[in-house]
Design an enzyme around this catalytic site. Structure first.
Site, mmCIF file in Angstrom:
data_model
loop_
_atom_site.group_PDB
_atom_site.id
_atom_site.type_symbol
_atom_site.label_atom_id
_atom_site.label_comp_id
_atom_site.label_asym_id
_atom_site.label_seq_id
_atom_site.Cartn_x
_atom_site.Cartn_y
_atom_site.Cartn_z
ATOM 1 N N ARG A 271 0.801 -1.225 0.000
ATOM 2 C CA ARG A 271 0.000 0.000 0.000
ATOM 3 C C ARG A 271 0.833 1.274 0.000
ATOM 4 N NH1 ARG A 271 -4.564 -1.959 4.419
ATOM 5 N NH2 ARG A 271 -5.690 -3.353 2.999
ATOM 6 N N ARG A 366 1.775 -2.108 7.049
ATOM 7 C CA ARG A 366 1.012 -3.343 7.235
ATOM 8 C C ARG A 366 0.644 -3.997 5.918
ATOM 9 N NH1 ARG A 366 -4.258 -4.586 7.071
ATOM 10 N NH2 ARG A 366 -5.034 -2.442 7.117
#
Length: 535
Positions: A271, A366
């Site tokens: 991301r 993450r």
């Protein structure tokens, strides 16, 4: 029967509640809203687990994908534990009734998310977190677990023993309905209050409740926080509302396009990389879109119904035939209350789990699909550990004195002058954070925001309430939330200024490369803003 109190009723808190109850404790869950409104319901894409190695995937690959996404900051032992426990975690969810989507062979369906080697995210359409949350809530009700709604956390009640070791013996809360301060005694306390990305205000995918209350309160009690500078920006939030469009849309084959119709980034990169690429395009003057038209009406209605509904509701866009306008928005906070391998803090009897905690499994960025996994794996662990601790402790202290002090503090806040509108300052803070403590950062901008935050803290007594009443005073609650956000904002900026490198979700324009020699380490900060690094 010894008591365990859990603050927070999202996925992490409810998993911990079921685990503590199973371990023989008397469990009370305290939440400032209602369980079904928690942020867990926005975790749409899936929960990672390697259910079979027949297709070339493996637990080792899950470990390596997680470590790579974490950019060198995750603890490998913690990551390995989480990934090894993943199949059992999903099997447990399945056994309690979570309605996972199924293959034609009736196996749990899995999809590929960004940064993953193979399809390993177990999903329930694009409602995975919601269905997990509702199932957990049903199970807690069936087990008779007490859930106290609309209680706002004020303080963890702590004391020192004969060896000068701090221990927790309960919590104090503000009952939103009555306006009364209430105290609850417990042998152990679990913090499961979620993250702090609402500091970014209108530039966050999170609910208005993600204000970092548990972290700020724990810091005041004496715990330490770690890695607060790492805030993940999700690449696909709706342009006008910041409502999340799940990674499931890209995992299913969605494209990211600029105004020219060009695919300028691999949509399934981690991301942080996708968000940086989008930010670069926006800086060139490009509008950015998510394109799922080619997936077809039937597929979208079956597998991505929520994403289609959100696009129609908030952007007036039909994604089956139109492009969805998007932007990156603050989504997940990797840092939090520093815990050890048992989910324990440095205060005896005080534990933390979920997004408010830092189990060091996400590092600097993450991996998609690991947040739901973390809350189940460590939620089961922390519930058991907190129950065992409670069984072996017997400290009973007077709660009345702290109750009186806190009630006086609330009265003092109501006496603040109302010269400055703190709601305007809250929006101002969000704007500052998105522009200067966002995807790209530099020392000058960070220092300027730090000065603004410290000034806002200084003038808080001039930001008093419009509503001085006692019952259902939401104005008071929102002021207390703003106060907590200001405290955390200062620590986030201090952590970001001190990390003079770029790593994962923390990108410094003035230090654009990683510096493993100095900063391949976790930043640790205390309530005084003192920071050090743990290698």
């Amino acid at each position: 029967m010894k008591s365990v109190i859990i603050i927070g009723a999202g996925g992490a808190g409810l998993v911990a509640a079921l685990s503590a109850k199973e371990s023989g404790a008397k469990v009370t869950v305290i939440t400032k809203e209602y369980p079904t409104r928690s942020q867990t319901c926005m975790a749409q894409g899936g929960i990672n687990a390697v259910l079979s190695e027949n297709g070339g995937d493996s637990i080792e690959l899950h470990v390596q994908n997680t470590l790579k996404s974490a950019a060198g900051l995750a603890d490998e032992n913690a990551v390995r534990y989480m990934c090894q426990e993943a199949p059992d975690a999903v099997a447990w969810l399945d056994s309690i009734g979570v309605g996972f989507s199924r293959t034609n062979e009736s196996k749990i369906a899995q999809r590929k998310l960004g940064g993953a080697y193979a399809p390993r995210a177990c999903y329930a359409q694009d409602y995975t977190g919601l269905k997990i949350l509702h199932t957990l809530y049903d199970r807690c009700l069936a087990e008779g677990i007490e859930i106290l709604n609309e209680r706002y956390l004020l303080e963890f009640l702590t004391c020192k023993d004969a060896q000068e070791k701090i221990f927790v013996y309960g919590v104090s809360v503000l009952n939103k309905r009555s306006g009364e301060v209430q105290t609850y005694e417990a042998q152990s306390v679990i913090v499961a209050t979620g993250g702090y990305s609402r500091i970014y205000h209108n530039y966050s995918t999170n609910s208005v409740s993600s204000t970092g209350d548990g972290i700020a309160t724990a810091l005041r009690a004496g715990v330490k926080a770690s890695d607060l500078e790492f805030v993940q920006f999700h690449p696909t939030a709706l342009k006008n509302s910041s409502i999340l469009i799940s990674e499931s849309a890209r995992g299913a084959g969605g494209y990211i396009l600029n105004s020219k119709g060009e695919r300028f980034v691999n949509e399934l990169l981690p991301r942080d990389e996708v968000s940086k690429a989008i930010d670069d395009e926006i800086a060139k003057g490009e509008d950015i879109f998510l394109d799922i038209r080619h997936l077809g009406l039937e597929f979208i209605e079956k597998e991505l119904p929520q994403e289609a509904k959100l696009a129609k509701l908030y952007e007036n866009i039909d994604p089956t035939c139109e492009l969805i306008p998007i932007k990156p928005a603050a989504h997940y906070t990797m840092g939090g209350i520093d815990v050890d391998e048992n989910s324990s803090t440095c205060i005896d009897g005080l534990y933390a789990v979920g997004e408010c905690a830092n189990h060091r499994v996400h590092g600097a960025n993450r991996l998609g699909g690991n947040s739901l996994l973390e809350l189940v794996v460590f939620g089961r662990q922390v519930g058991k550990n907190a129950a065992e601790y409670a069984k072996n402790t017997d400290k009973n202290l007077d709660l009345q004195e702290r109750k009186i002090v806190l009630q006086e503090q609330i009265t003092e806040i109501k006496e603040y002058t109302n010269e400055i509108n703190f709601y305007e300052k809250q929006k101002f803070l969000g704007d500052l954070f998105y522009k200067n403590v966002g995807i790209k950062r530099d020392k000058t901008a960070l220092q300027n925001v730090l000065n603004e935050v410290q000034e806002m803290k200084n003038i808080l007594p001039k930001m008093g309430l419009d509503d001085k009443t006692k019952i259902y005073n939401t104005n008071l609650i929102e002021f207390l939330e703003f106060k907590n956000m200001l405290e955390l904002a200062e620590f986030i900026i201090i952590s970001a200024i001190n990390r003079q490198e770029s790593r994962g979700a923390h990108f410094r324009v003035d230090f654009p490369t990683a510096d493993d020699e100095k900063f391949k380490a976790h930043s640790i900060i205390d309530k005084n803003g003192a920071i050090c690094y743990e290698y």
